[in-house]
Design a protein around this motif. Structure first.
Motif, short mmCIF file in Angstrom:
data_model
loop_
_atom_site.label_atom_id
_atom_site.label_comp_id
_atom_site.label_asym_id
_atom_site.label_seq_id
_atom_site.Cartn_x
_atom_site.Cartn_y
_atom_site.Cartn_z
N LYS A 290 101.10 -119.90 -13.43
CA LYS A 290 102.53 -120.05 -13.15
C LYS A 290 103.34 -119.78 -14.42
CE LYS A 290 102.60 -123.44 -9.37
NZ LYS A 290 102.99 -124.82 -9.02
N TYR A 291 102.88 -120.38 -15.52
CA TYR A 291 103.59 -120.21 -16.79
C TYR A 291 103.64 -118.72 -17.17
CZ TYR A 291 104.70 -120.69 -21.75
OH TYR A 291 105.29 -120.56 -22.98
N MET A 292 102.51 -118.01 -17.00
CA MET A 292 102.46 -116.60 -17.37
C MET A 292 103.28 -115.74 -16.42
SD MET A 292 98.46 -116.28 -18.55
CE MET A 292 98.65 -114.62 -19.23
N ILE A 293 103.29 -116.10 -15.14
CA ILE A 293 104.12 -115.36 -14.18
C ILE A 293 105.59 -115.51 -14.54
CG2 ILE A 293 104.93 -115.34 -11.78
CD1 ILE A 293 102.02 -116.05 -10.96
N MET A 294 105.97 -116.71 -14.95
CA MET A 294 107.37 -116.99 -15.28
C MET A 294 107.78 -116.40 -16.61
SD MET A 294 107.47 -120.99 -14.11
CE MET A 294 108.99 -121.33 -14.99
N ASN A 295 106.84 -116.28 -17.56
CA ASN A 295 107.22 -115.96 -18.93
C ASN A 295 106.63 -114.67 -19.48
OD1 ASN A 295 108.80 -118.45 -19.97
ND2 ASN A 295 107.03 -119.33 -18.94
N THR A 296 105.92 -113.88 -18.66
CA THR A 296 105.40 -112.61 -19.13
C THR A 296 105.65 -111.53 -18.08
OG1 THR A 296 103.16 -112.58 -18.18
CG2 THR A 296 103.49 -113.92 -20.16
N SER A 297 105.46 -110.30 -18.49
CA SER A 297 105.61 -109.18 -17.56
C SER A 297 104.25 -108.65 -17.13
CB SER A 297 106.41 -108.06 -18.24
OG SER A 297 105.79 -107.68 -19.47
N LEU A 298 103.18 -109.41 -17.39
CA LEU A 298 101.83 -108.98 -17.02
C LEU A 298 101.69 -108.92 -15.50
CD1 LEU A 298 99.74 -111.17 -19.52
CD2 LEU A 298 100.36 -108.76 -19.75
N GLY A 299 100.80 -108.04 -15.03
CA GLY A 299 100.54 -107.92 -13.61
C GLY A 299 99.80 -109.14 -13.07
N ILE A 300 99.91 -109.36 -11.77
CA ILE A 300 99.29 -110.53 -11.14
C ILE A 300 97.78 -110.53 -11.34
CG2 ILE A 300 98.83 -111.67 -8.94
CD1 ILE A 300 101.68 -112.08 -9.93
N GLU A 301 97.14 -109.41 -11.15
CA GLU A 301 95.68 -109.33 -11.29
C GLU A 301 95.26 -109.63 -12.73
OE1 GLU A 301 91.94 -106.31 -10.31
OE2 GLU A 301 93.97 -105.86 -9.57
N GLN A 302 96.01 -109.11 -13.69
CA GLN A 302 95.70 -109.35 -15.11
C GLN A 302 95.87 -110.83 -15.46
OE1 GLN A 302 97.99 -106.91 -17.78
NE2 GLN A 302 96.85 -107.56 -19.60
N THR A 328 102.17 -113.59 -5.88
CA THR A 328 103.26 -112.63 -5.68
C THR A 328 104.49 -113.31 -5.11
OG1 THR A 328 101.66 -110.85 -5.29
CG2 THR A 328 103.92 -110.49 -4.52
N GLU A 329 104.29 -114.20 -4.15
CA GLU A 329 105.42 -114.95 -3.58
C GLU A 329 106.08 -115.82 -4.63
OE1 GLU A 329 103.73 -115.38 1.02
OE2 GLU A 329 103.39 -116.98 -0.44
N PHE A 330 105.27 -116.42 -5.51
CA PHE A 330 105.83 -117.27 -6.57
C PHE A 330 106.66 -116.42 -7.54
CE2 PHE A 330 105.48 -119.29 -10.80
CZ PHE A 330 106.03 -120.54 -10.50
N ARG A 331 106.17 -115.23 -7.90
CA ARG A 331 106.93 -114.36 -8.80
C ARG A 331 108.25 -113.94 -8.16
NH1 ARG A 331 104.09 -110.02 -12.46
NH2 ARG A 331 104.49 -111.65 -14.00
N GLU A 332 108.21 -113.60 -6.88
CA GLU A 332 109.45 -113.22 -6.18
C GLU A 332 110.43 -114.38 -6.13
OE1 GLU A 332 108.00 -111.92 -2.44
OE2 GLU A 332 107.41 -109.92 -3.16
N HIS A 333 109.90 -115.59 -5.94
CA HIS A 333 110.73 -116.79 -5.90
C HIS A 333 111.42 -117.03 -7.24
CE1 HIS A 333 112.06 -120.82 -4.90
NE2 HIS A 333 111.43 -121.30 -5.96
N MET A 334 110.70 -116.71 -8.33
CA MET A 334 111.25 -116.95 -9.66
C MET A 334 112.04 -115.76 -10.19
SD MET A 334 110.20 -119.97 -10.05
CE MET A 334 110.84 -120.22 -11.71
#
Length: 346
Positions: A290-302, A328-334
């Motif tokens: 979650k932290y990386m999804i919110m704070n980086t531009s890395l892909g979900i798989e990575q 993916t849903e979490f990234r879209e939500h954020m």
């Protein structure tokens, strides 16, 4: 009229509602943490002295995202088992004792309305890293701390720290210096504003802890018998987990790290944290994701790979089971929320 007792279904419904309310509050707090980092260029770090913050199913999700050190110098020092234990166990105990003494003194000498900014302090750790430290309390008991910054110490103190690290534990002084310079900054010019923000965030965490964590647990921790070897073992286990989330985590290896048997580790961890080691590992991997999804531009798989998930499909299943959304849903939500990309740090 006779009193109508709540049914198990009523209680379950109330617990779900309470958890949802807490998640909304923590989402807003997460945004405040991100704004703080954007404004001051400094990450915030949560210390959990007793394990009861992380043990809470919802509050632990939030706190778990802020256990991770992004400091190259600290990570280098902690690469040695002995210095790592000194940082995790000894420093935590000293920090907790200092906060307790400070709070006790302020209660005797200062009216409540003037205490908030004075509860915390600025200190320099044994390795030379300066930090602002503010307590997270539960009905007057210090259960954790909110730390801000990685600031530079004076050269005399720093020279002594480097010399001890080199002579006693074999660290390379040039490597220490290079990592220290890239990991630290000067104290902020607007120190009063900086201190006020950290103080307010710590007070809000204290309010959440008091509202959502049962007091009998905290009262038990506040006795001398509870701050014994069991918390030392659990704290080392949590440290091992947070540092090895990208790797396969073995309870046997963890037991060696904690210097106890597998059965002792499993028993103590479940007793203190309220969940098994595999359950806790999965939760922390999702928290880090979650932290990386919110704070980086890395892909979900990575991100999934870096958080220790063996496949993208398994990552998605575990993430949804714990958070209620796919990655993916979490990234879209954020999406669209102000975040600072820290891809290069992680």
């Amino acid at each position: 009229m006779p009193k109508v007792e709540a049914t198990p279904a009523d209680k379950k419904s109330a617990d779900i509602s309470r958890d949802e309310e807490m998640r909304m509050r923590l989402e807003l707090l997460s945004e405040d943490f991100s704004r703080f980092r954007s404004e001051f260029g400094m990450p915030l770090h949560i210390k959990d002295f007793c394990g009861y913050i992380l043990a809470h199913p919802v509050l632990g999700e939030f706190a778990g995202s802020y256990l991770y050190h992004e400091n190259s110098f600290c990570n280098y020092v902690k690469s040695n088992h002995d210095t790592n234990e000194k940082c995790i166990i000894t420093s935590n105990e000293l920090m907790m004792q200092h906060l307790r003494r400070r709070l006790a003194k302020l209660r005797r000498t200062m009216p409540p309305r003037h205490r908030s900014l004075r509860y915390g302090y600025y200190g320099v750790c044994w390795c030379g890293i300066g930090e602002y430290v503010y307590p997270i309390c539960h009905n007057g008991v210090v259960i954790g701390a909110l730390l801000a910054g990685a600031f530079r110490s004076d050269e005399k103190r720093l020279s002594h720290s480097f010399s001890r690290l080199e002579s006693r534990w074999g660290f390379d002084s040039r490597n220490l210096r290079a990592r220290y310079d890239e990991s630290t900054d000067m104290l902020p010019e607007t120190r009063q504003q900086f201190e006020l923000r950290v103080s307010m965030l710590a007070e809000y965490l204290s309010m959440l802890a008091e509202y959502y964590i049962e007091y009998p647990l905290i009262a038990a921790f506040d006795t001398a018998t509870e701050r014994t070897n069991r918390h030392r073992i659990v704290n080392l286990a949590i440290d091992y987990i947070t540092k090895n989330l990208s790797q396969k985590i073995s309870v046997a290896d963890m037991a060696v790290y904690c210097m106890c048997s597998k059965s002792t580790l499993n028993h103590l961890f479940s007793a203190v944290m309220g969940r098994t080691i595999p359950e806790f590992v999965s939760i922390q991997r999702v928290n880090r994701a979650k932290y990386m999804i919110m704070n980086t531009s890395l892909g979900i798989e990575q991100i999934g790979t870096q958080c220790g998930f063996m496949s993208a499909a398994y990552f998605s299943v575990v993430f949804k089971k714990i958070s209620g959304q796919t990655p993916t849903e979490f990234r879209e939500h954020m999406q669209g929320r102000s975040r600072e990309d820290v891809s290069g740090i992680l």
